[in-house]
Design an enzyme around this catalytic site. Structure first.
Site, PDB file in Angstrom:
ATOM      1  N   ARG A   1      24.022 -28.873 -13.902  1.00  0.00           N
ATOM      2  CA  ARG A   1      25.453 -29.157 -13.726  1.00  0.00           C
ATOM      3  C   ARG A   1      25.853 -30.306 -14.646  1.00  0.00           C
ATOM      4  NH1 ARG A   1      24.892 -33.518  -9.946  1.00  0.00           N
ATOM      5  NH2 ARG A   1      22.792 -33.263  -9.136  1.00  0.00           N
TER       6      ARG A   1
ATOM      7  N   LYS B   1      -7.341 -40.952  -7.140  1.00  0.00           N
ATOM      8  CA  LYS B   1      -6.905 -39.559  -6.990  1.00  0.00           C
ATOM      9  C   LYS B   1      -8.153 -38.731  -6.734  1.00  0.00           C
ATOM     10  CE  LYS B   1      -4.252 -35.761  -8.153  1.00  0.00           C
ATOM     11  NZ  LYS B   1      -3.043 -35.342  -7.486  1.00  0.00           N
TER      12      LYS B   1
ATOM     13  N   HIS C   1       1.441 -24.560  -5.342  1.00  0.00           N
ATOM     14  CA  HIS C   1       0.701 -24.632  -6.612  1.00  0.00           C
ATOM     15  C   HIS C   1      -0.792 -24.902  -6.403  1.00  0.00           C
ATOM     16  CE1 HIS C   1       1.353 -29.019  -6.334  1.00  0.00           C
ATOM     17  NE2 HIS C   1       0.401 -29.156  -7.237  1.00  0.00           N
TER      18      HIS C   1
ATOM     19  N   LYS D   1       7.985 -25.241  -2.643  1.00  0.00           N
ATOM     20  CA  LYS D   1       7.908 -25.855  -1.337  1.00  0.00           C
ATOM     21  C   LYS D   1       8.841 -27.078  -1.303  1.00  0.00           C
ATOM     22  CE  LYS D   1       4.814 -29.134  -0.632  1.00  0.00           C
ATOM     23  NZ  LYS D   1       5.158 -30.346  -1.410  1.00  0.00           N
TER      24      LYS D   1
ATOM     25  N   ASP E   1       4.642 -32.932   3.411  1.00  0.00           N
ATOM     26  CA  ASP E   1       4.526 -32.800   1.963  1.00  0.00           C
ATOM     27  C   ASP E   1       3.208 -32.142   1.540  1.00  0.00           C
ATOM     28  OD1 ASP E   1       5.324 -33.136  -0.685  1.00  0.00           O
ATOM     29  OD2 ASP E   1       4.400 -35.103  -0.864  1.00  0.00           O
TER      30      ASP E   1
ATOM     31  N   LYS F   1      -4.477 -23.379  -8.448  1.00  0.00           N
ATOM     32  CA  LYS F   1      -5.417 -24.225  -9.185  1.00  0.00           C
ATOM     33  C   LYS F   1      -6.724 -23.457  -9.411  1.00  0.00           C
ATOM     34  CE  LYS F   1      -3.698 -28.672  -7.457  1.00  0.00           C
ATOM     35  NZ  LYS F   1      -3.363 -29.488  -8.621  1.00  0.00           N
TER      36      LYS F   1
ATOM     37  N   LYS G   1      -0.729 -41.348  -0.019  1.00  0.00           N
ATOM     38  CA  LYS G   1      -0.276 -41.913  -1.300  1.00  0.00           C
ATOM     39  C   LYS G   1      -0.773 -43.352  -1.348  1.00  0.00           C
ATOM     40  CE  LYS G   1       3.031 -38.721  -2.414  1.00  0.00           C
ATOM     41  NZ  LYS G   1       2.886 -37.866  -3.577  1.00  0.00           N
TER      42      LYS G   1
ATOM     43  N   HIS H   1      -0.139 -27.322   1.117  1.00  0.00           N
ATOM     44  CA  HIS H   1      -1.351 -27.266   0.292  1.00  0.00           C
ATOM     45  C   HIS H   1      -2.644 -27.319   1.111  1.00  0.00           C
ATOM     46  CE1 HIS H   1       1.577 -27.916  -2.746  1.00  0.00           C
ATOM     47  NE2 HIS H   1       1.563 -29.219  -2.762  1.00  0.00           N
TER      48      HIS H   1
HETATM   49  C1  BG6 Z   1       3.451 -31.894  -4.447  1.00  0.00           C
HETATM   50  C2  BG6 Z   1       3.912 -33.035  -3.577  1.00  0.00           C
HETATM   51  O1  BG6 Z   1       3.607 -30.678  -3.782  1.00  0.00           O
HETATM   52  O2  BG6 Z   1       2.074 -32.077  -4.768  1.00  0.00           O
HETATM   53  C3  BG6 Z   1       3.690 -34.370  -4.264  1.00  0.00           C
HETATM   54  O3  BG6 Z   1       5.296 -32.876  -3.275  1.00  0.00           O
HETATM   55  C4  BG6 Z   1       2.251 -34.505  -4.699  1.00  0.00           C
HETATM   56  O4  BG6 Z   1       4.046 -35.455  -3.407  1.00  0.00           O
HETATM   57  C5  BG6 Z   1       1.815 -33.281  -5.483  1.00  0.00           C
HETATM   58  O5  BG6 Z   1       2.139 -35.671  -5.493  1.00  0.00           O
HETATM   59  C6  BG6 Z   1       0.327 -33.312  -5.759  1.00  0.00           C
HETATM   60  O6  BG6 Z   1       0.001 -32.289  -6.635  1.00  0.00           O
HETATM   61  P1  BG6 Z   1      -1.263 -32.399  -7.572  1.00  0.00           P
HETATM   62  O7  BG6 Z   1      -1.352 -31.078  -8.236  1.00  0.00           O
HETATM   63  O8  BG6 Z   1      -1.008 -33.538  -8.503  1.00  0.00           O
HETATM   64  O9  BG6 Z   1      -2.413 -32.700  -6.672  1.00  0.00           O
END
Ligand code: BG6
Length: 493
Positions: free
Chosen positions: A51, A345, A189, A159, A246, A193, A340, A251
């Site tokens: 937009r 990670k 997603h 999502k 989330d 993976k 978080k 996931h």
């Molecule tokens: C998303 C979440 O679906 O997945 C995010 O909304 C999160 O908060 C992300 O950071 C993590 O995805 P990945 O692929 O980086 O593990």
């Protein structure tokens, strides 16, 4: 042309929310890589809906910026080809007449190619507007595919699919008014993976593990999805979501389903969905009176300041203990944690094996989803030397060194599969509803404050109470103990 490229059907790929975070961080780079790898069909048009007054050059520049951030060299000839396929369409997503105009744009684009193209609508927009956008796509007859009705129209929805069980039901009703289930691609997603897709193959193709994949041989299943990053400026989104909605609802329950589902009757999309659904239906959240002892919610220290809401009760960390009420998994505790602002990670699944005759001795199998993707088996050996000492060692399989560090990113896979009409790696409406059924009682308990909110330091592994949760099942989270596929520890003989 590769077999894969020839199975990807010609398409008009319309992205609602081209200037949004998801499109810019994931979709556009994925399209770049697909183009570079020659996996997009000859007739392929991208419409970026916005937009704002965004231009095509702005969008292309975002791709360059993103590649630079990722340390990937940018091939200008690929950017040019993408630029030729890209059209920025300005419209008001709340105005139905703009959808009729969009339909004319698509009709004209198609007429110019002289062929019927599948029409893919990717909703990379806030979930609150999914329902009105889908309803207006329907009103403008965009659910019917190409002008001559020879190609399909498909809807790709990110999502979160709903905000709770009730709103998920409502969204399903709205979407199914014009689009039938075969046209709807609900994206999770994580399912796309590479390392997640391997779980089923690993389980089914290795009799050693396949025959030991049940409660007789496994004493605990632990899933961790830790993120070092905080909420990255997504204040409005995250304040509404929290860690449970989330990550866990989508996931992580899907990961659990893949780890615990029965073998599908065949390797078809329907059979795989049926097997995933079967186990999801058997997953039980804690009973209301155990909610306080079997769930932990946490918030990192600085969160309230970051979102400028001193009263925020949004959790940035969630840990839950679930059970699976079927013959295969009776009495096997399942522990899931996500957060978080954590130490590192790491997304991984650890299977703790029983050794019934040797109480106290256990083997651990860890499937590292990301980063340093691989599979690790922890086992005991005799420590070399004159004494009979036992040492715990790791047997590692690393994607990076043993196969190839190169594999398609999850979003590349999502785009390719949606274009070739393969729904295996997408979630069905029934799966989504089951995931909400499992999470709903926890959300309810937390909303009614039956659990204390524990704060934790950023850079830690979350509240200590989550360690106690797993300790009560006789174990510990192993994530910081394992050195999976990163730099190997020197031999310590
Ligand atoms: C998303 C979440 O679906 O997945 C995010 O909304 C999160 O908060 C992300 O950071 C993590 O995805 P990945 O692929 O980086 O593990």
């Amino acid at each position: 042309m590769t077999d894969l490229a020839s199975s990807v059907e010609p398409a008009i790929f319309t992205i609602f929310g081209i200037t949004g975070d998801l499109a810019q961080r994931k979709l556009l780079p994925a399209l770049y890589h697909l183009k570079k790898d020659n996996l997009l069909p000859r007739h392929f048009i991208i419409n970026g809906i916005t937009r704002r007054g965004t231009t095509k050059e702005d969008v292309l520049q975002k791709i360059r910026d993103r590649l630079k951030e990722a340390g990937t060299p940018c091939d200008e000839s690929v950017i040019k080809q993408l630029g030729n396929a890209l059209h920025v369409v300005k419209m008001d997503m709340t105005d139905v007449s703009d959808y009729h105009n969009l339909k004319q744009v698509l009709d004209k684009q198609e007429a110019r190619t002289g062929t019927c193209l599948n029409r893919l609508f990717y909703l990379a927009i806030p979930s609150q507007i999914f329902a009105p956008v889908v309803a207006m796509l329907g009103e403008a007859a965009m659910h019917t595919g190409c002008q001559h009705h020879k190609a399909e129209s498909r809807l790709l929805i990110e999502k979160p699919f709903g905000f709770d069980l009730e709103s998920a039901h409502e969204l399903i009703n709205v979407v199914s008014k014009d689009f039938n289930e075969t046209q709807i691609y609900r994206i999770d997603h994580y399912l796309a993976k590479e390392t997640v897709q391997n779980i089923l193959t690993f389980r089914m193709q290795n009799p050693l593990f396949n025959t030991a994949w049940d409660s007789k041989h496994i004493s605990r299943i632990m899933i961790t999805a830790a993120e070092k990053i905080g909420i990255e400026g997504r204040v409005a989104f995250y304040e509404q979501m929290g860690a449970l909605r989330d990550l866990v609802q989508s996931h992580l329950l899907q990961l659990l389903a893949i780890v615990t589902m029965e073998a599908p009757t065949e390797l078809s999309s329907d059979a795989i969905h049926a097997a995933r659904l079967g186990v999801l239906q058997a997953i039980r959240p804690p009973a209301p009176d155990l909610m306080a002892s079997l769930t932990v919610r946490g918030q990192y220290h600085n969160y309230k300041k970051e979102v400028a809401n001193e009263r925020s009760t949004t959790e940035t960390f969630a840990a839950v203990q679930l059970s699976i009420d079927n013959e295969t998994w009776q009495k096997v505790p399942v522990l899931i944690r996500t957060g978080k602002g954590m130490a590192q990670k790491a997304t991984e699944i650890t299977i703790v094996f029983e050794q019934p005759d040797n109480a106290g001795l256990q083997n651990y199998l860890t499937i590292r989803i990301q980063p340093n993707e691989g599979i690790v088996l922890q086992m005991r050996i005799k420590k070399p030397g004159y004494d009979h000492k036992i040492e715990t060692v790791q047997m590692n399989f690393c994607y990076g060194t043993e196969i190839s560090p190169e594999h398609p990113d999850a979003y590349e896979r999502v785009i390719v599969d949606s274009m070739r009409g393969d729904k295996t790696l997408f979630a069905t409406s029934e799966e989504v509803l089951e995931c909400w059924r499992i999470t709903q009682p926890i959300l309810h308990a937390w909303e009614h404050n039956s659990n204390t909110m524990h704060t934790y330091k950023q850079g830690s592994w979350g509240p200590i109470e989550a360690d106690e949760l797993v300790a009560n099942t006789g174990g510990e989270w192993l994530t910081d103990e394992l050195h999976i596929c990163s730099v190997h520890k020197p031999h310590a003989f």
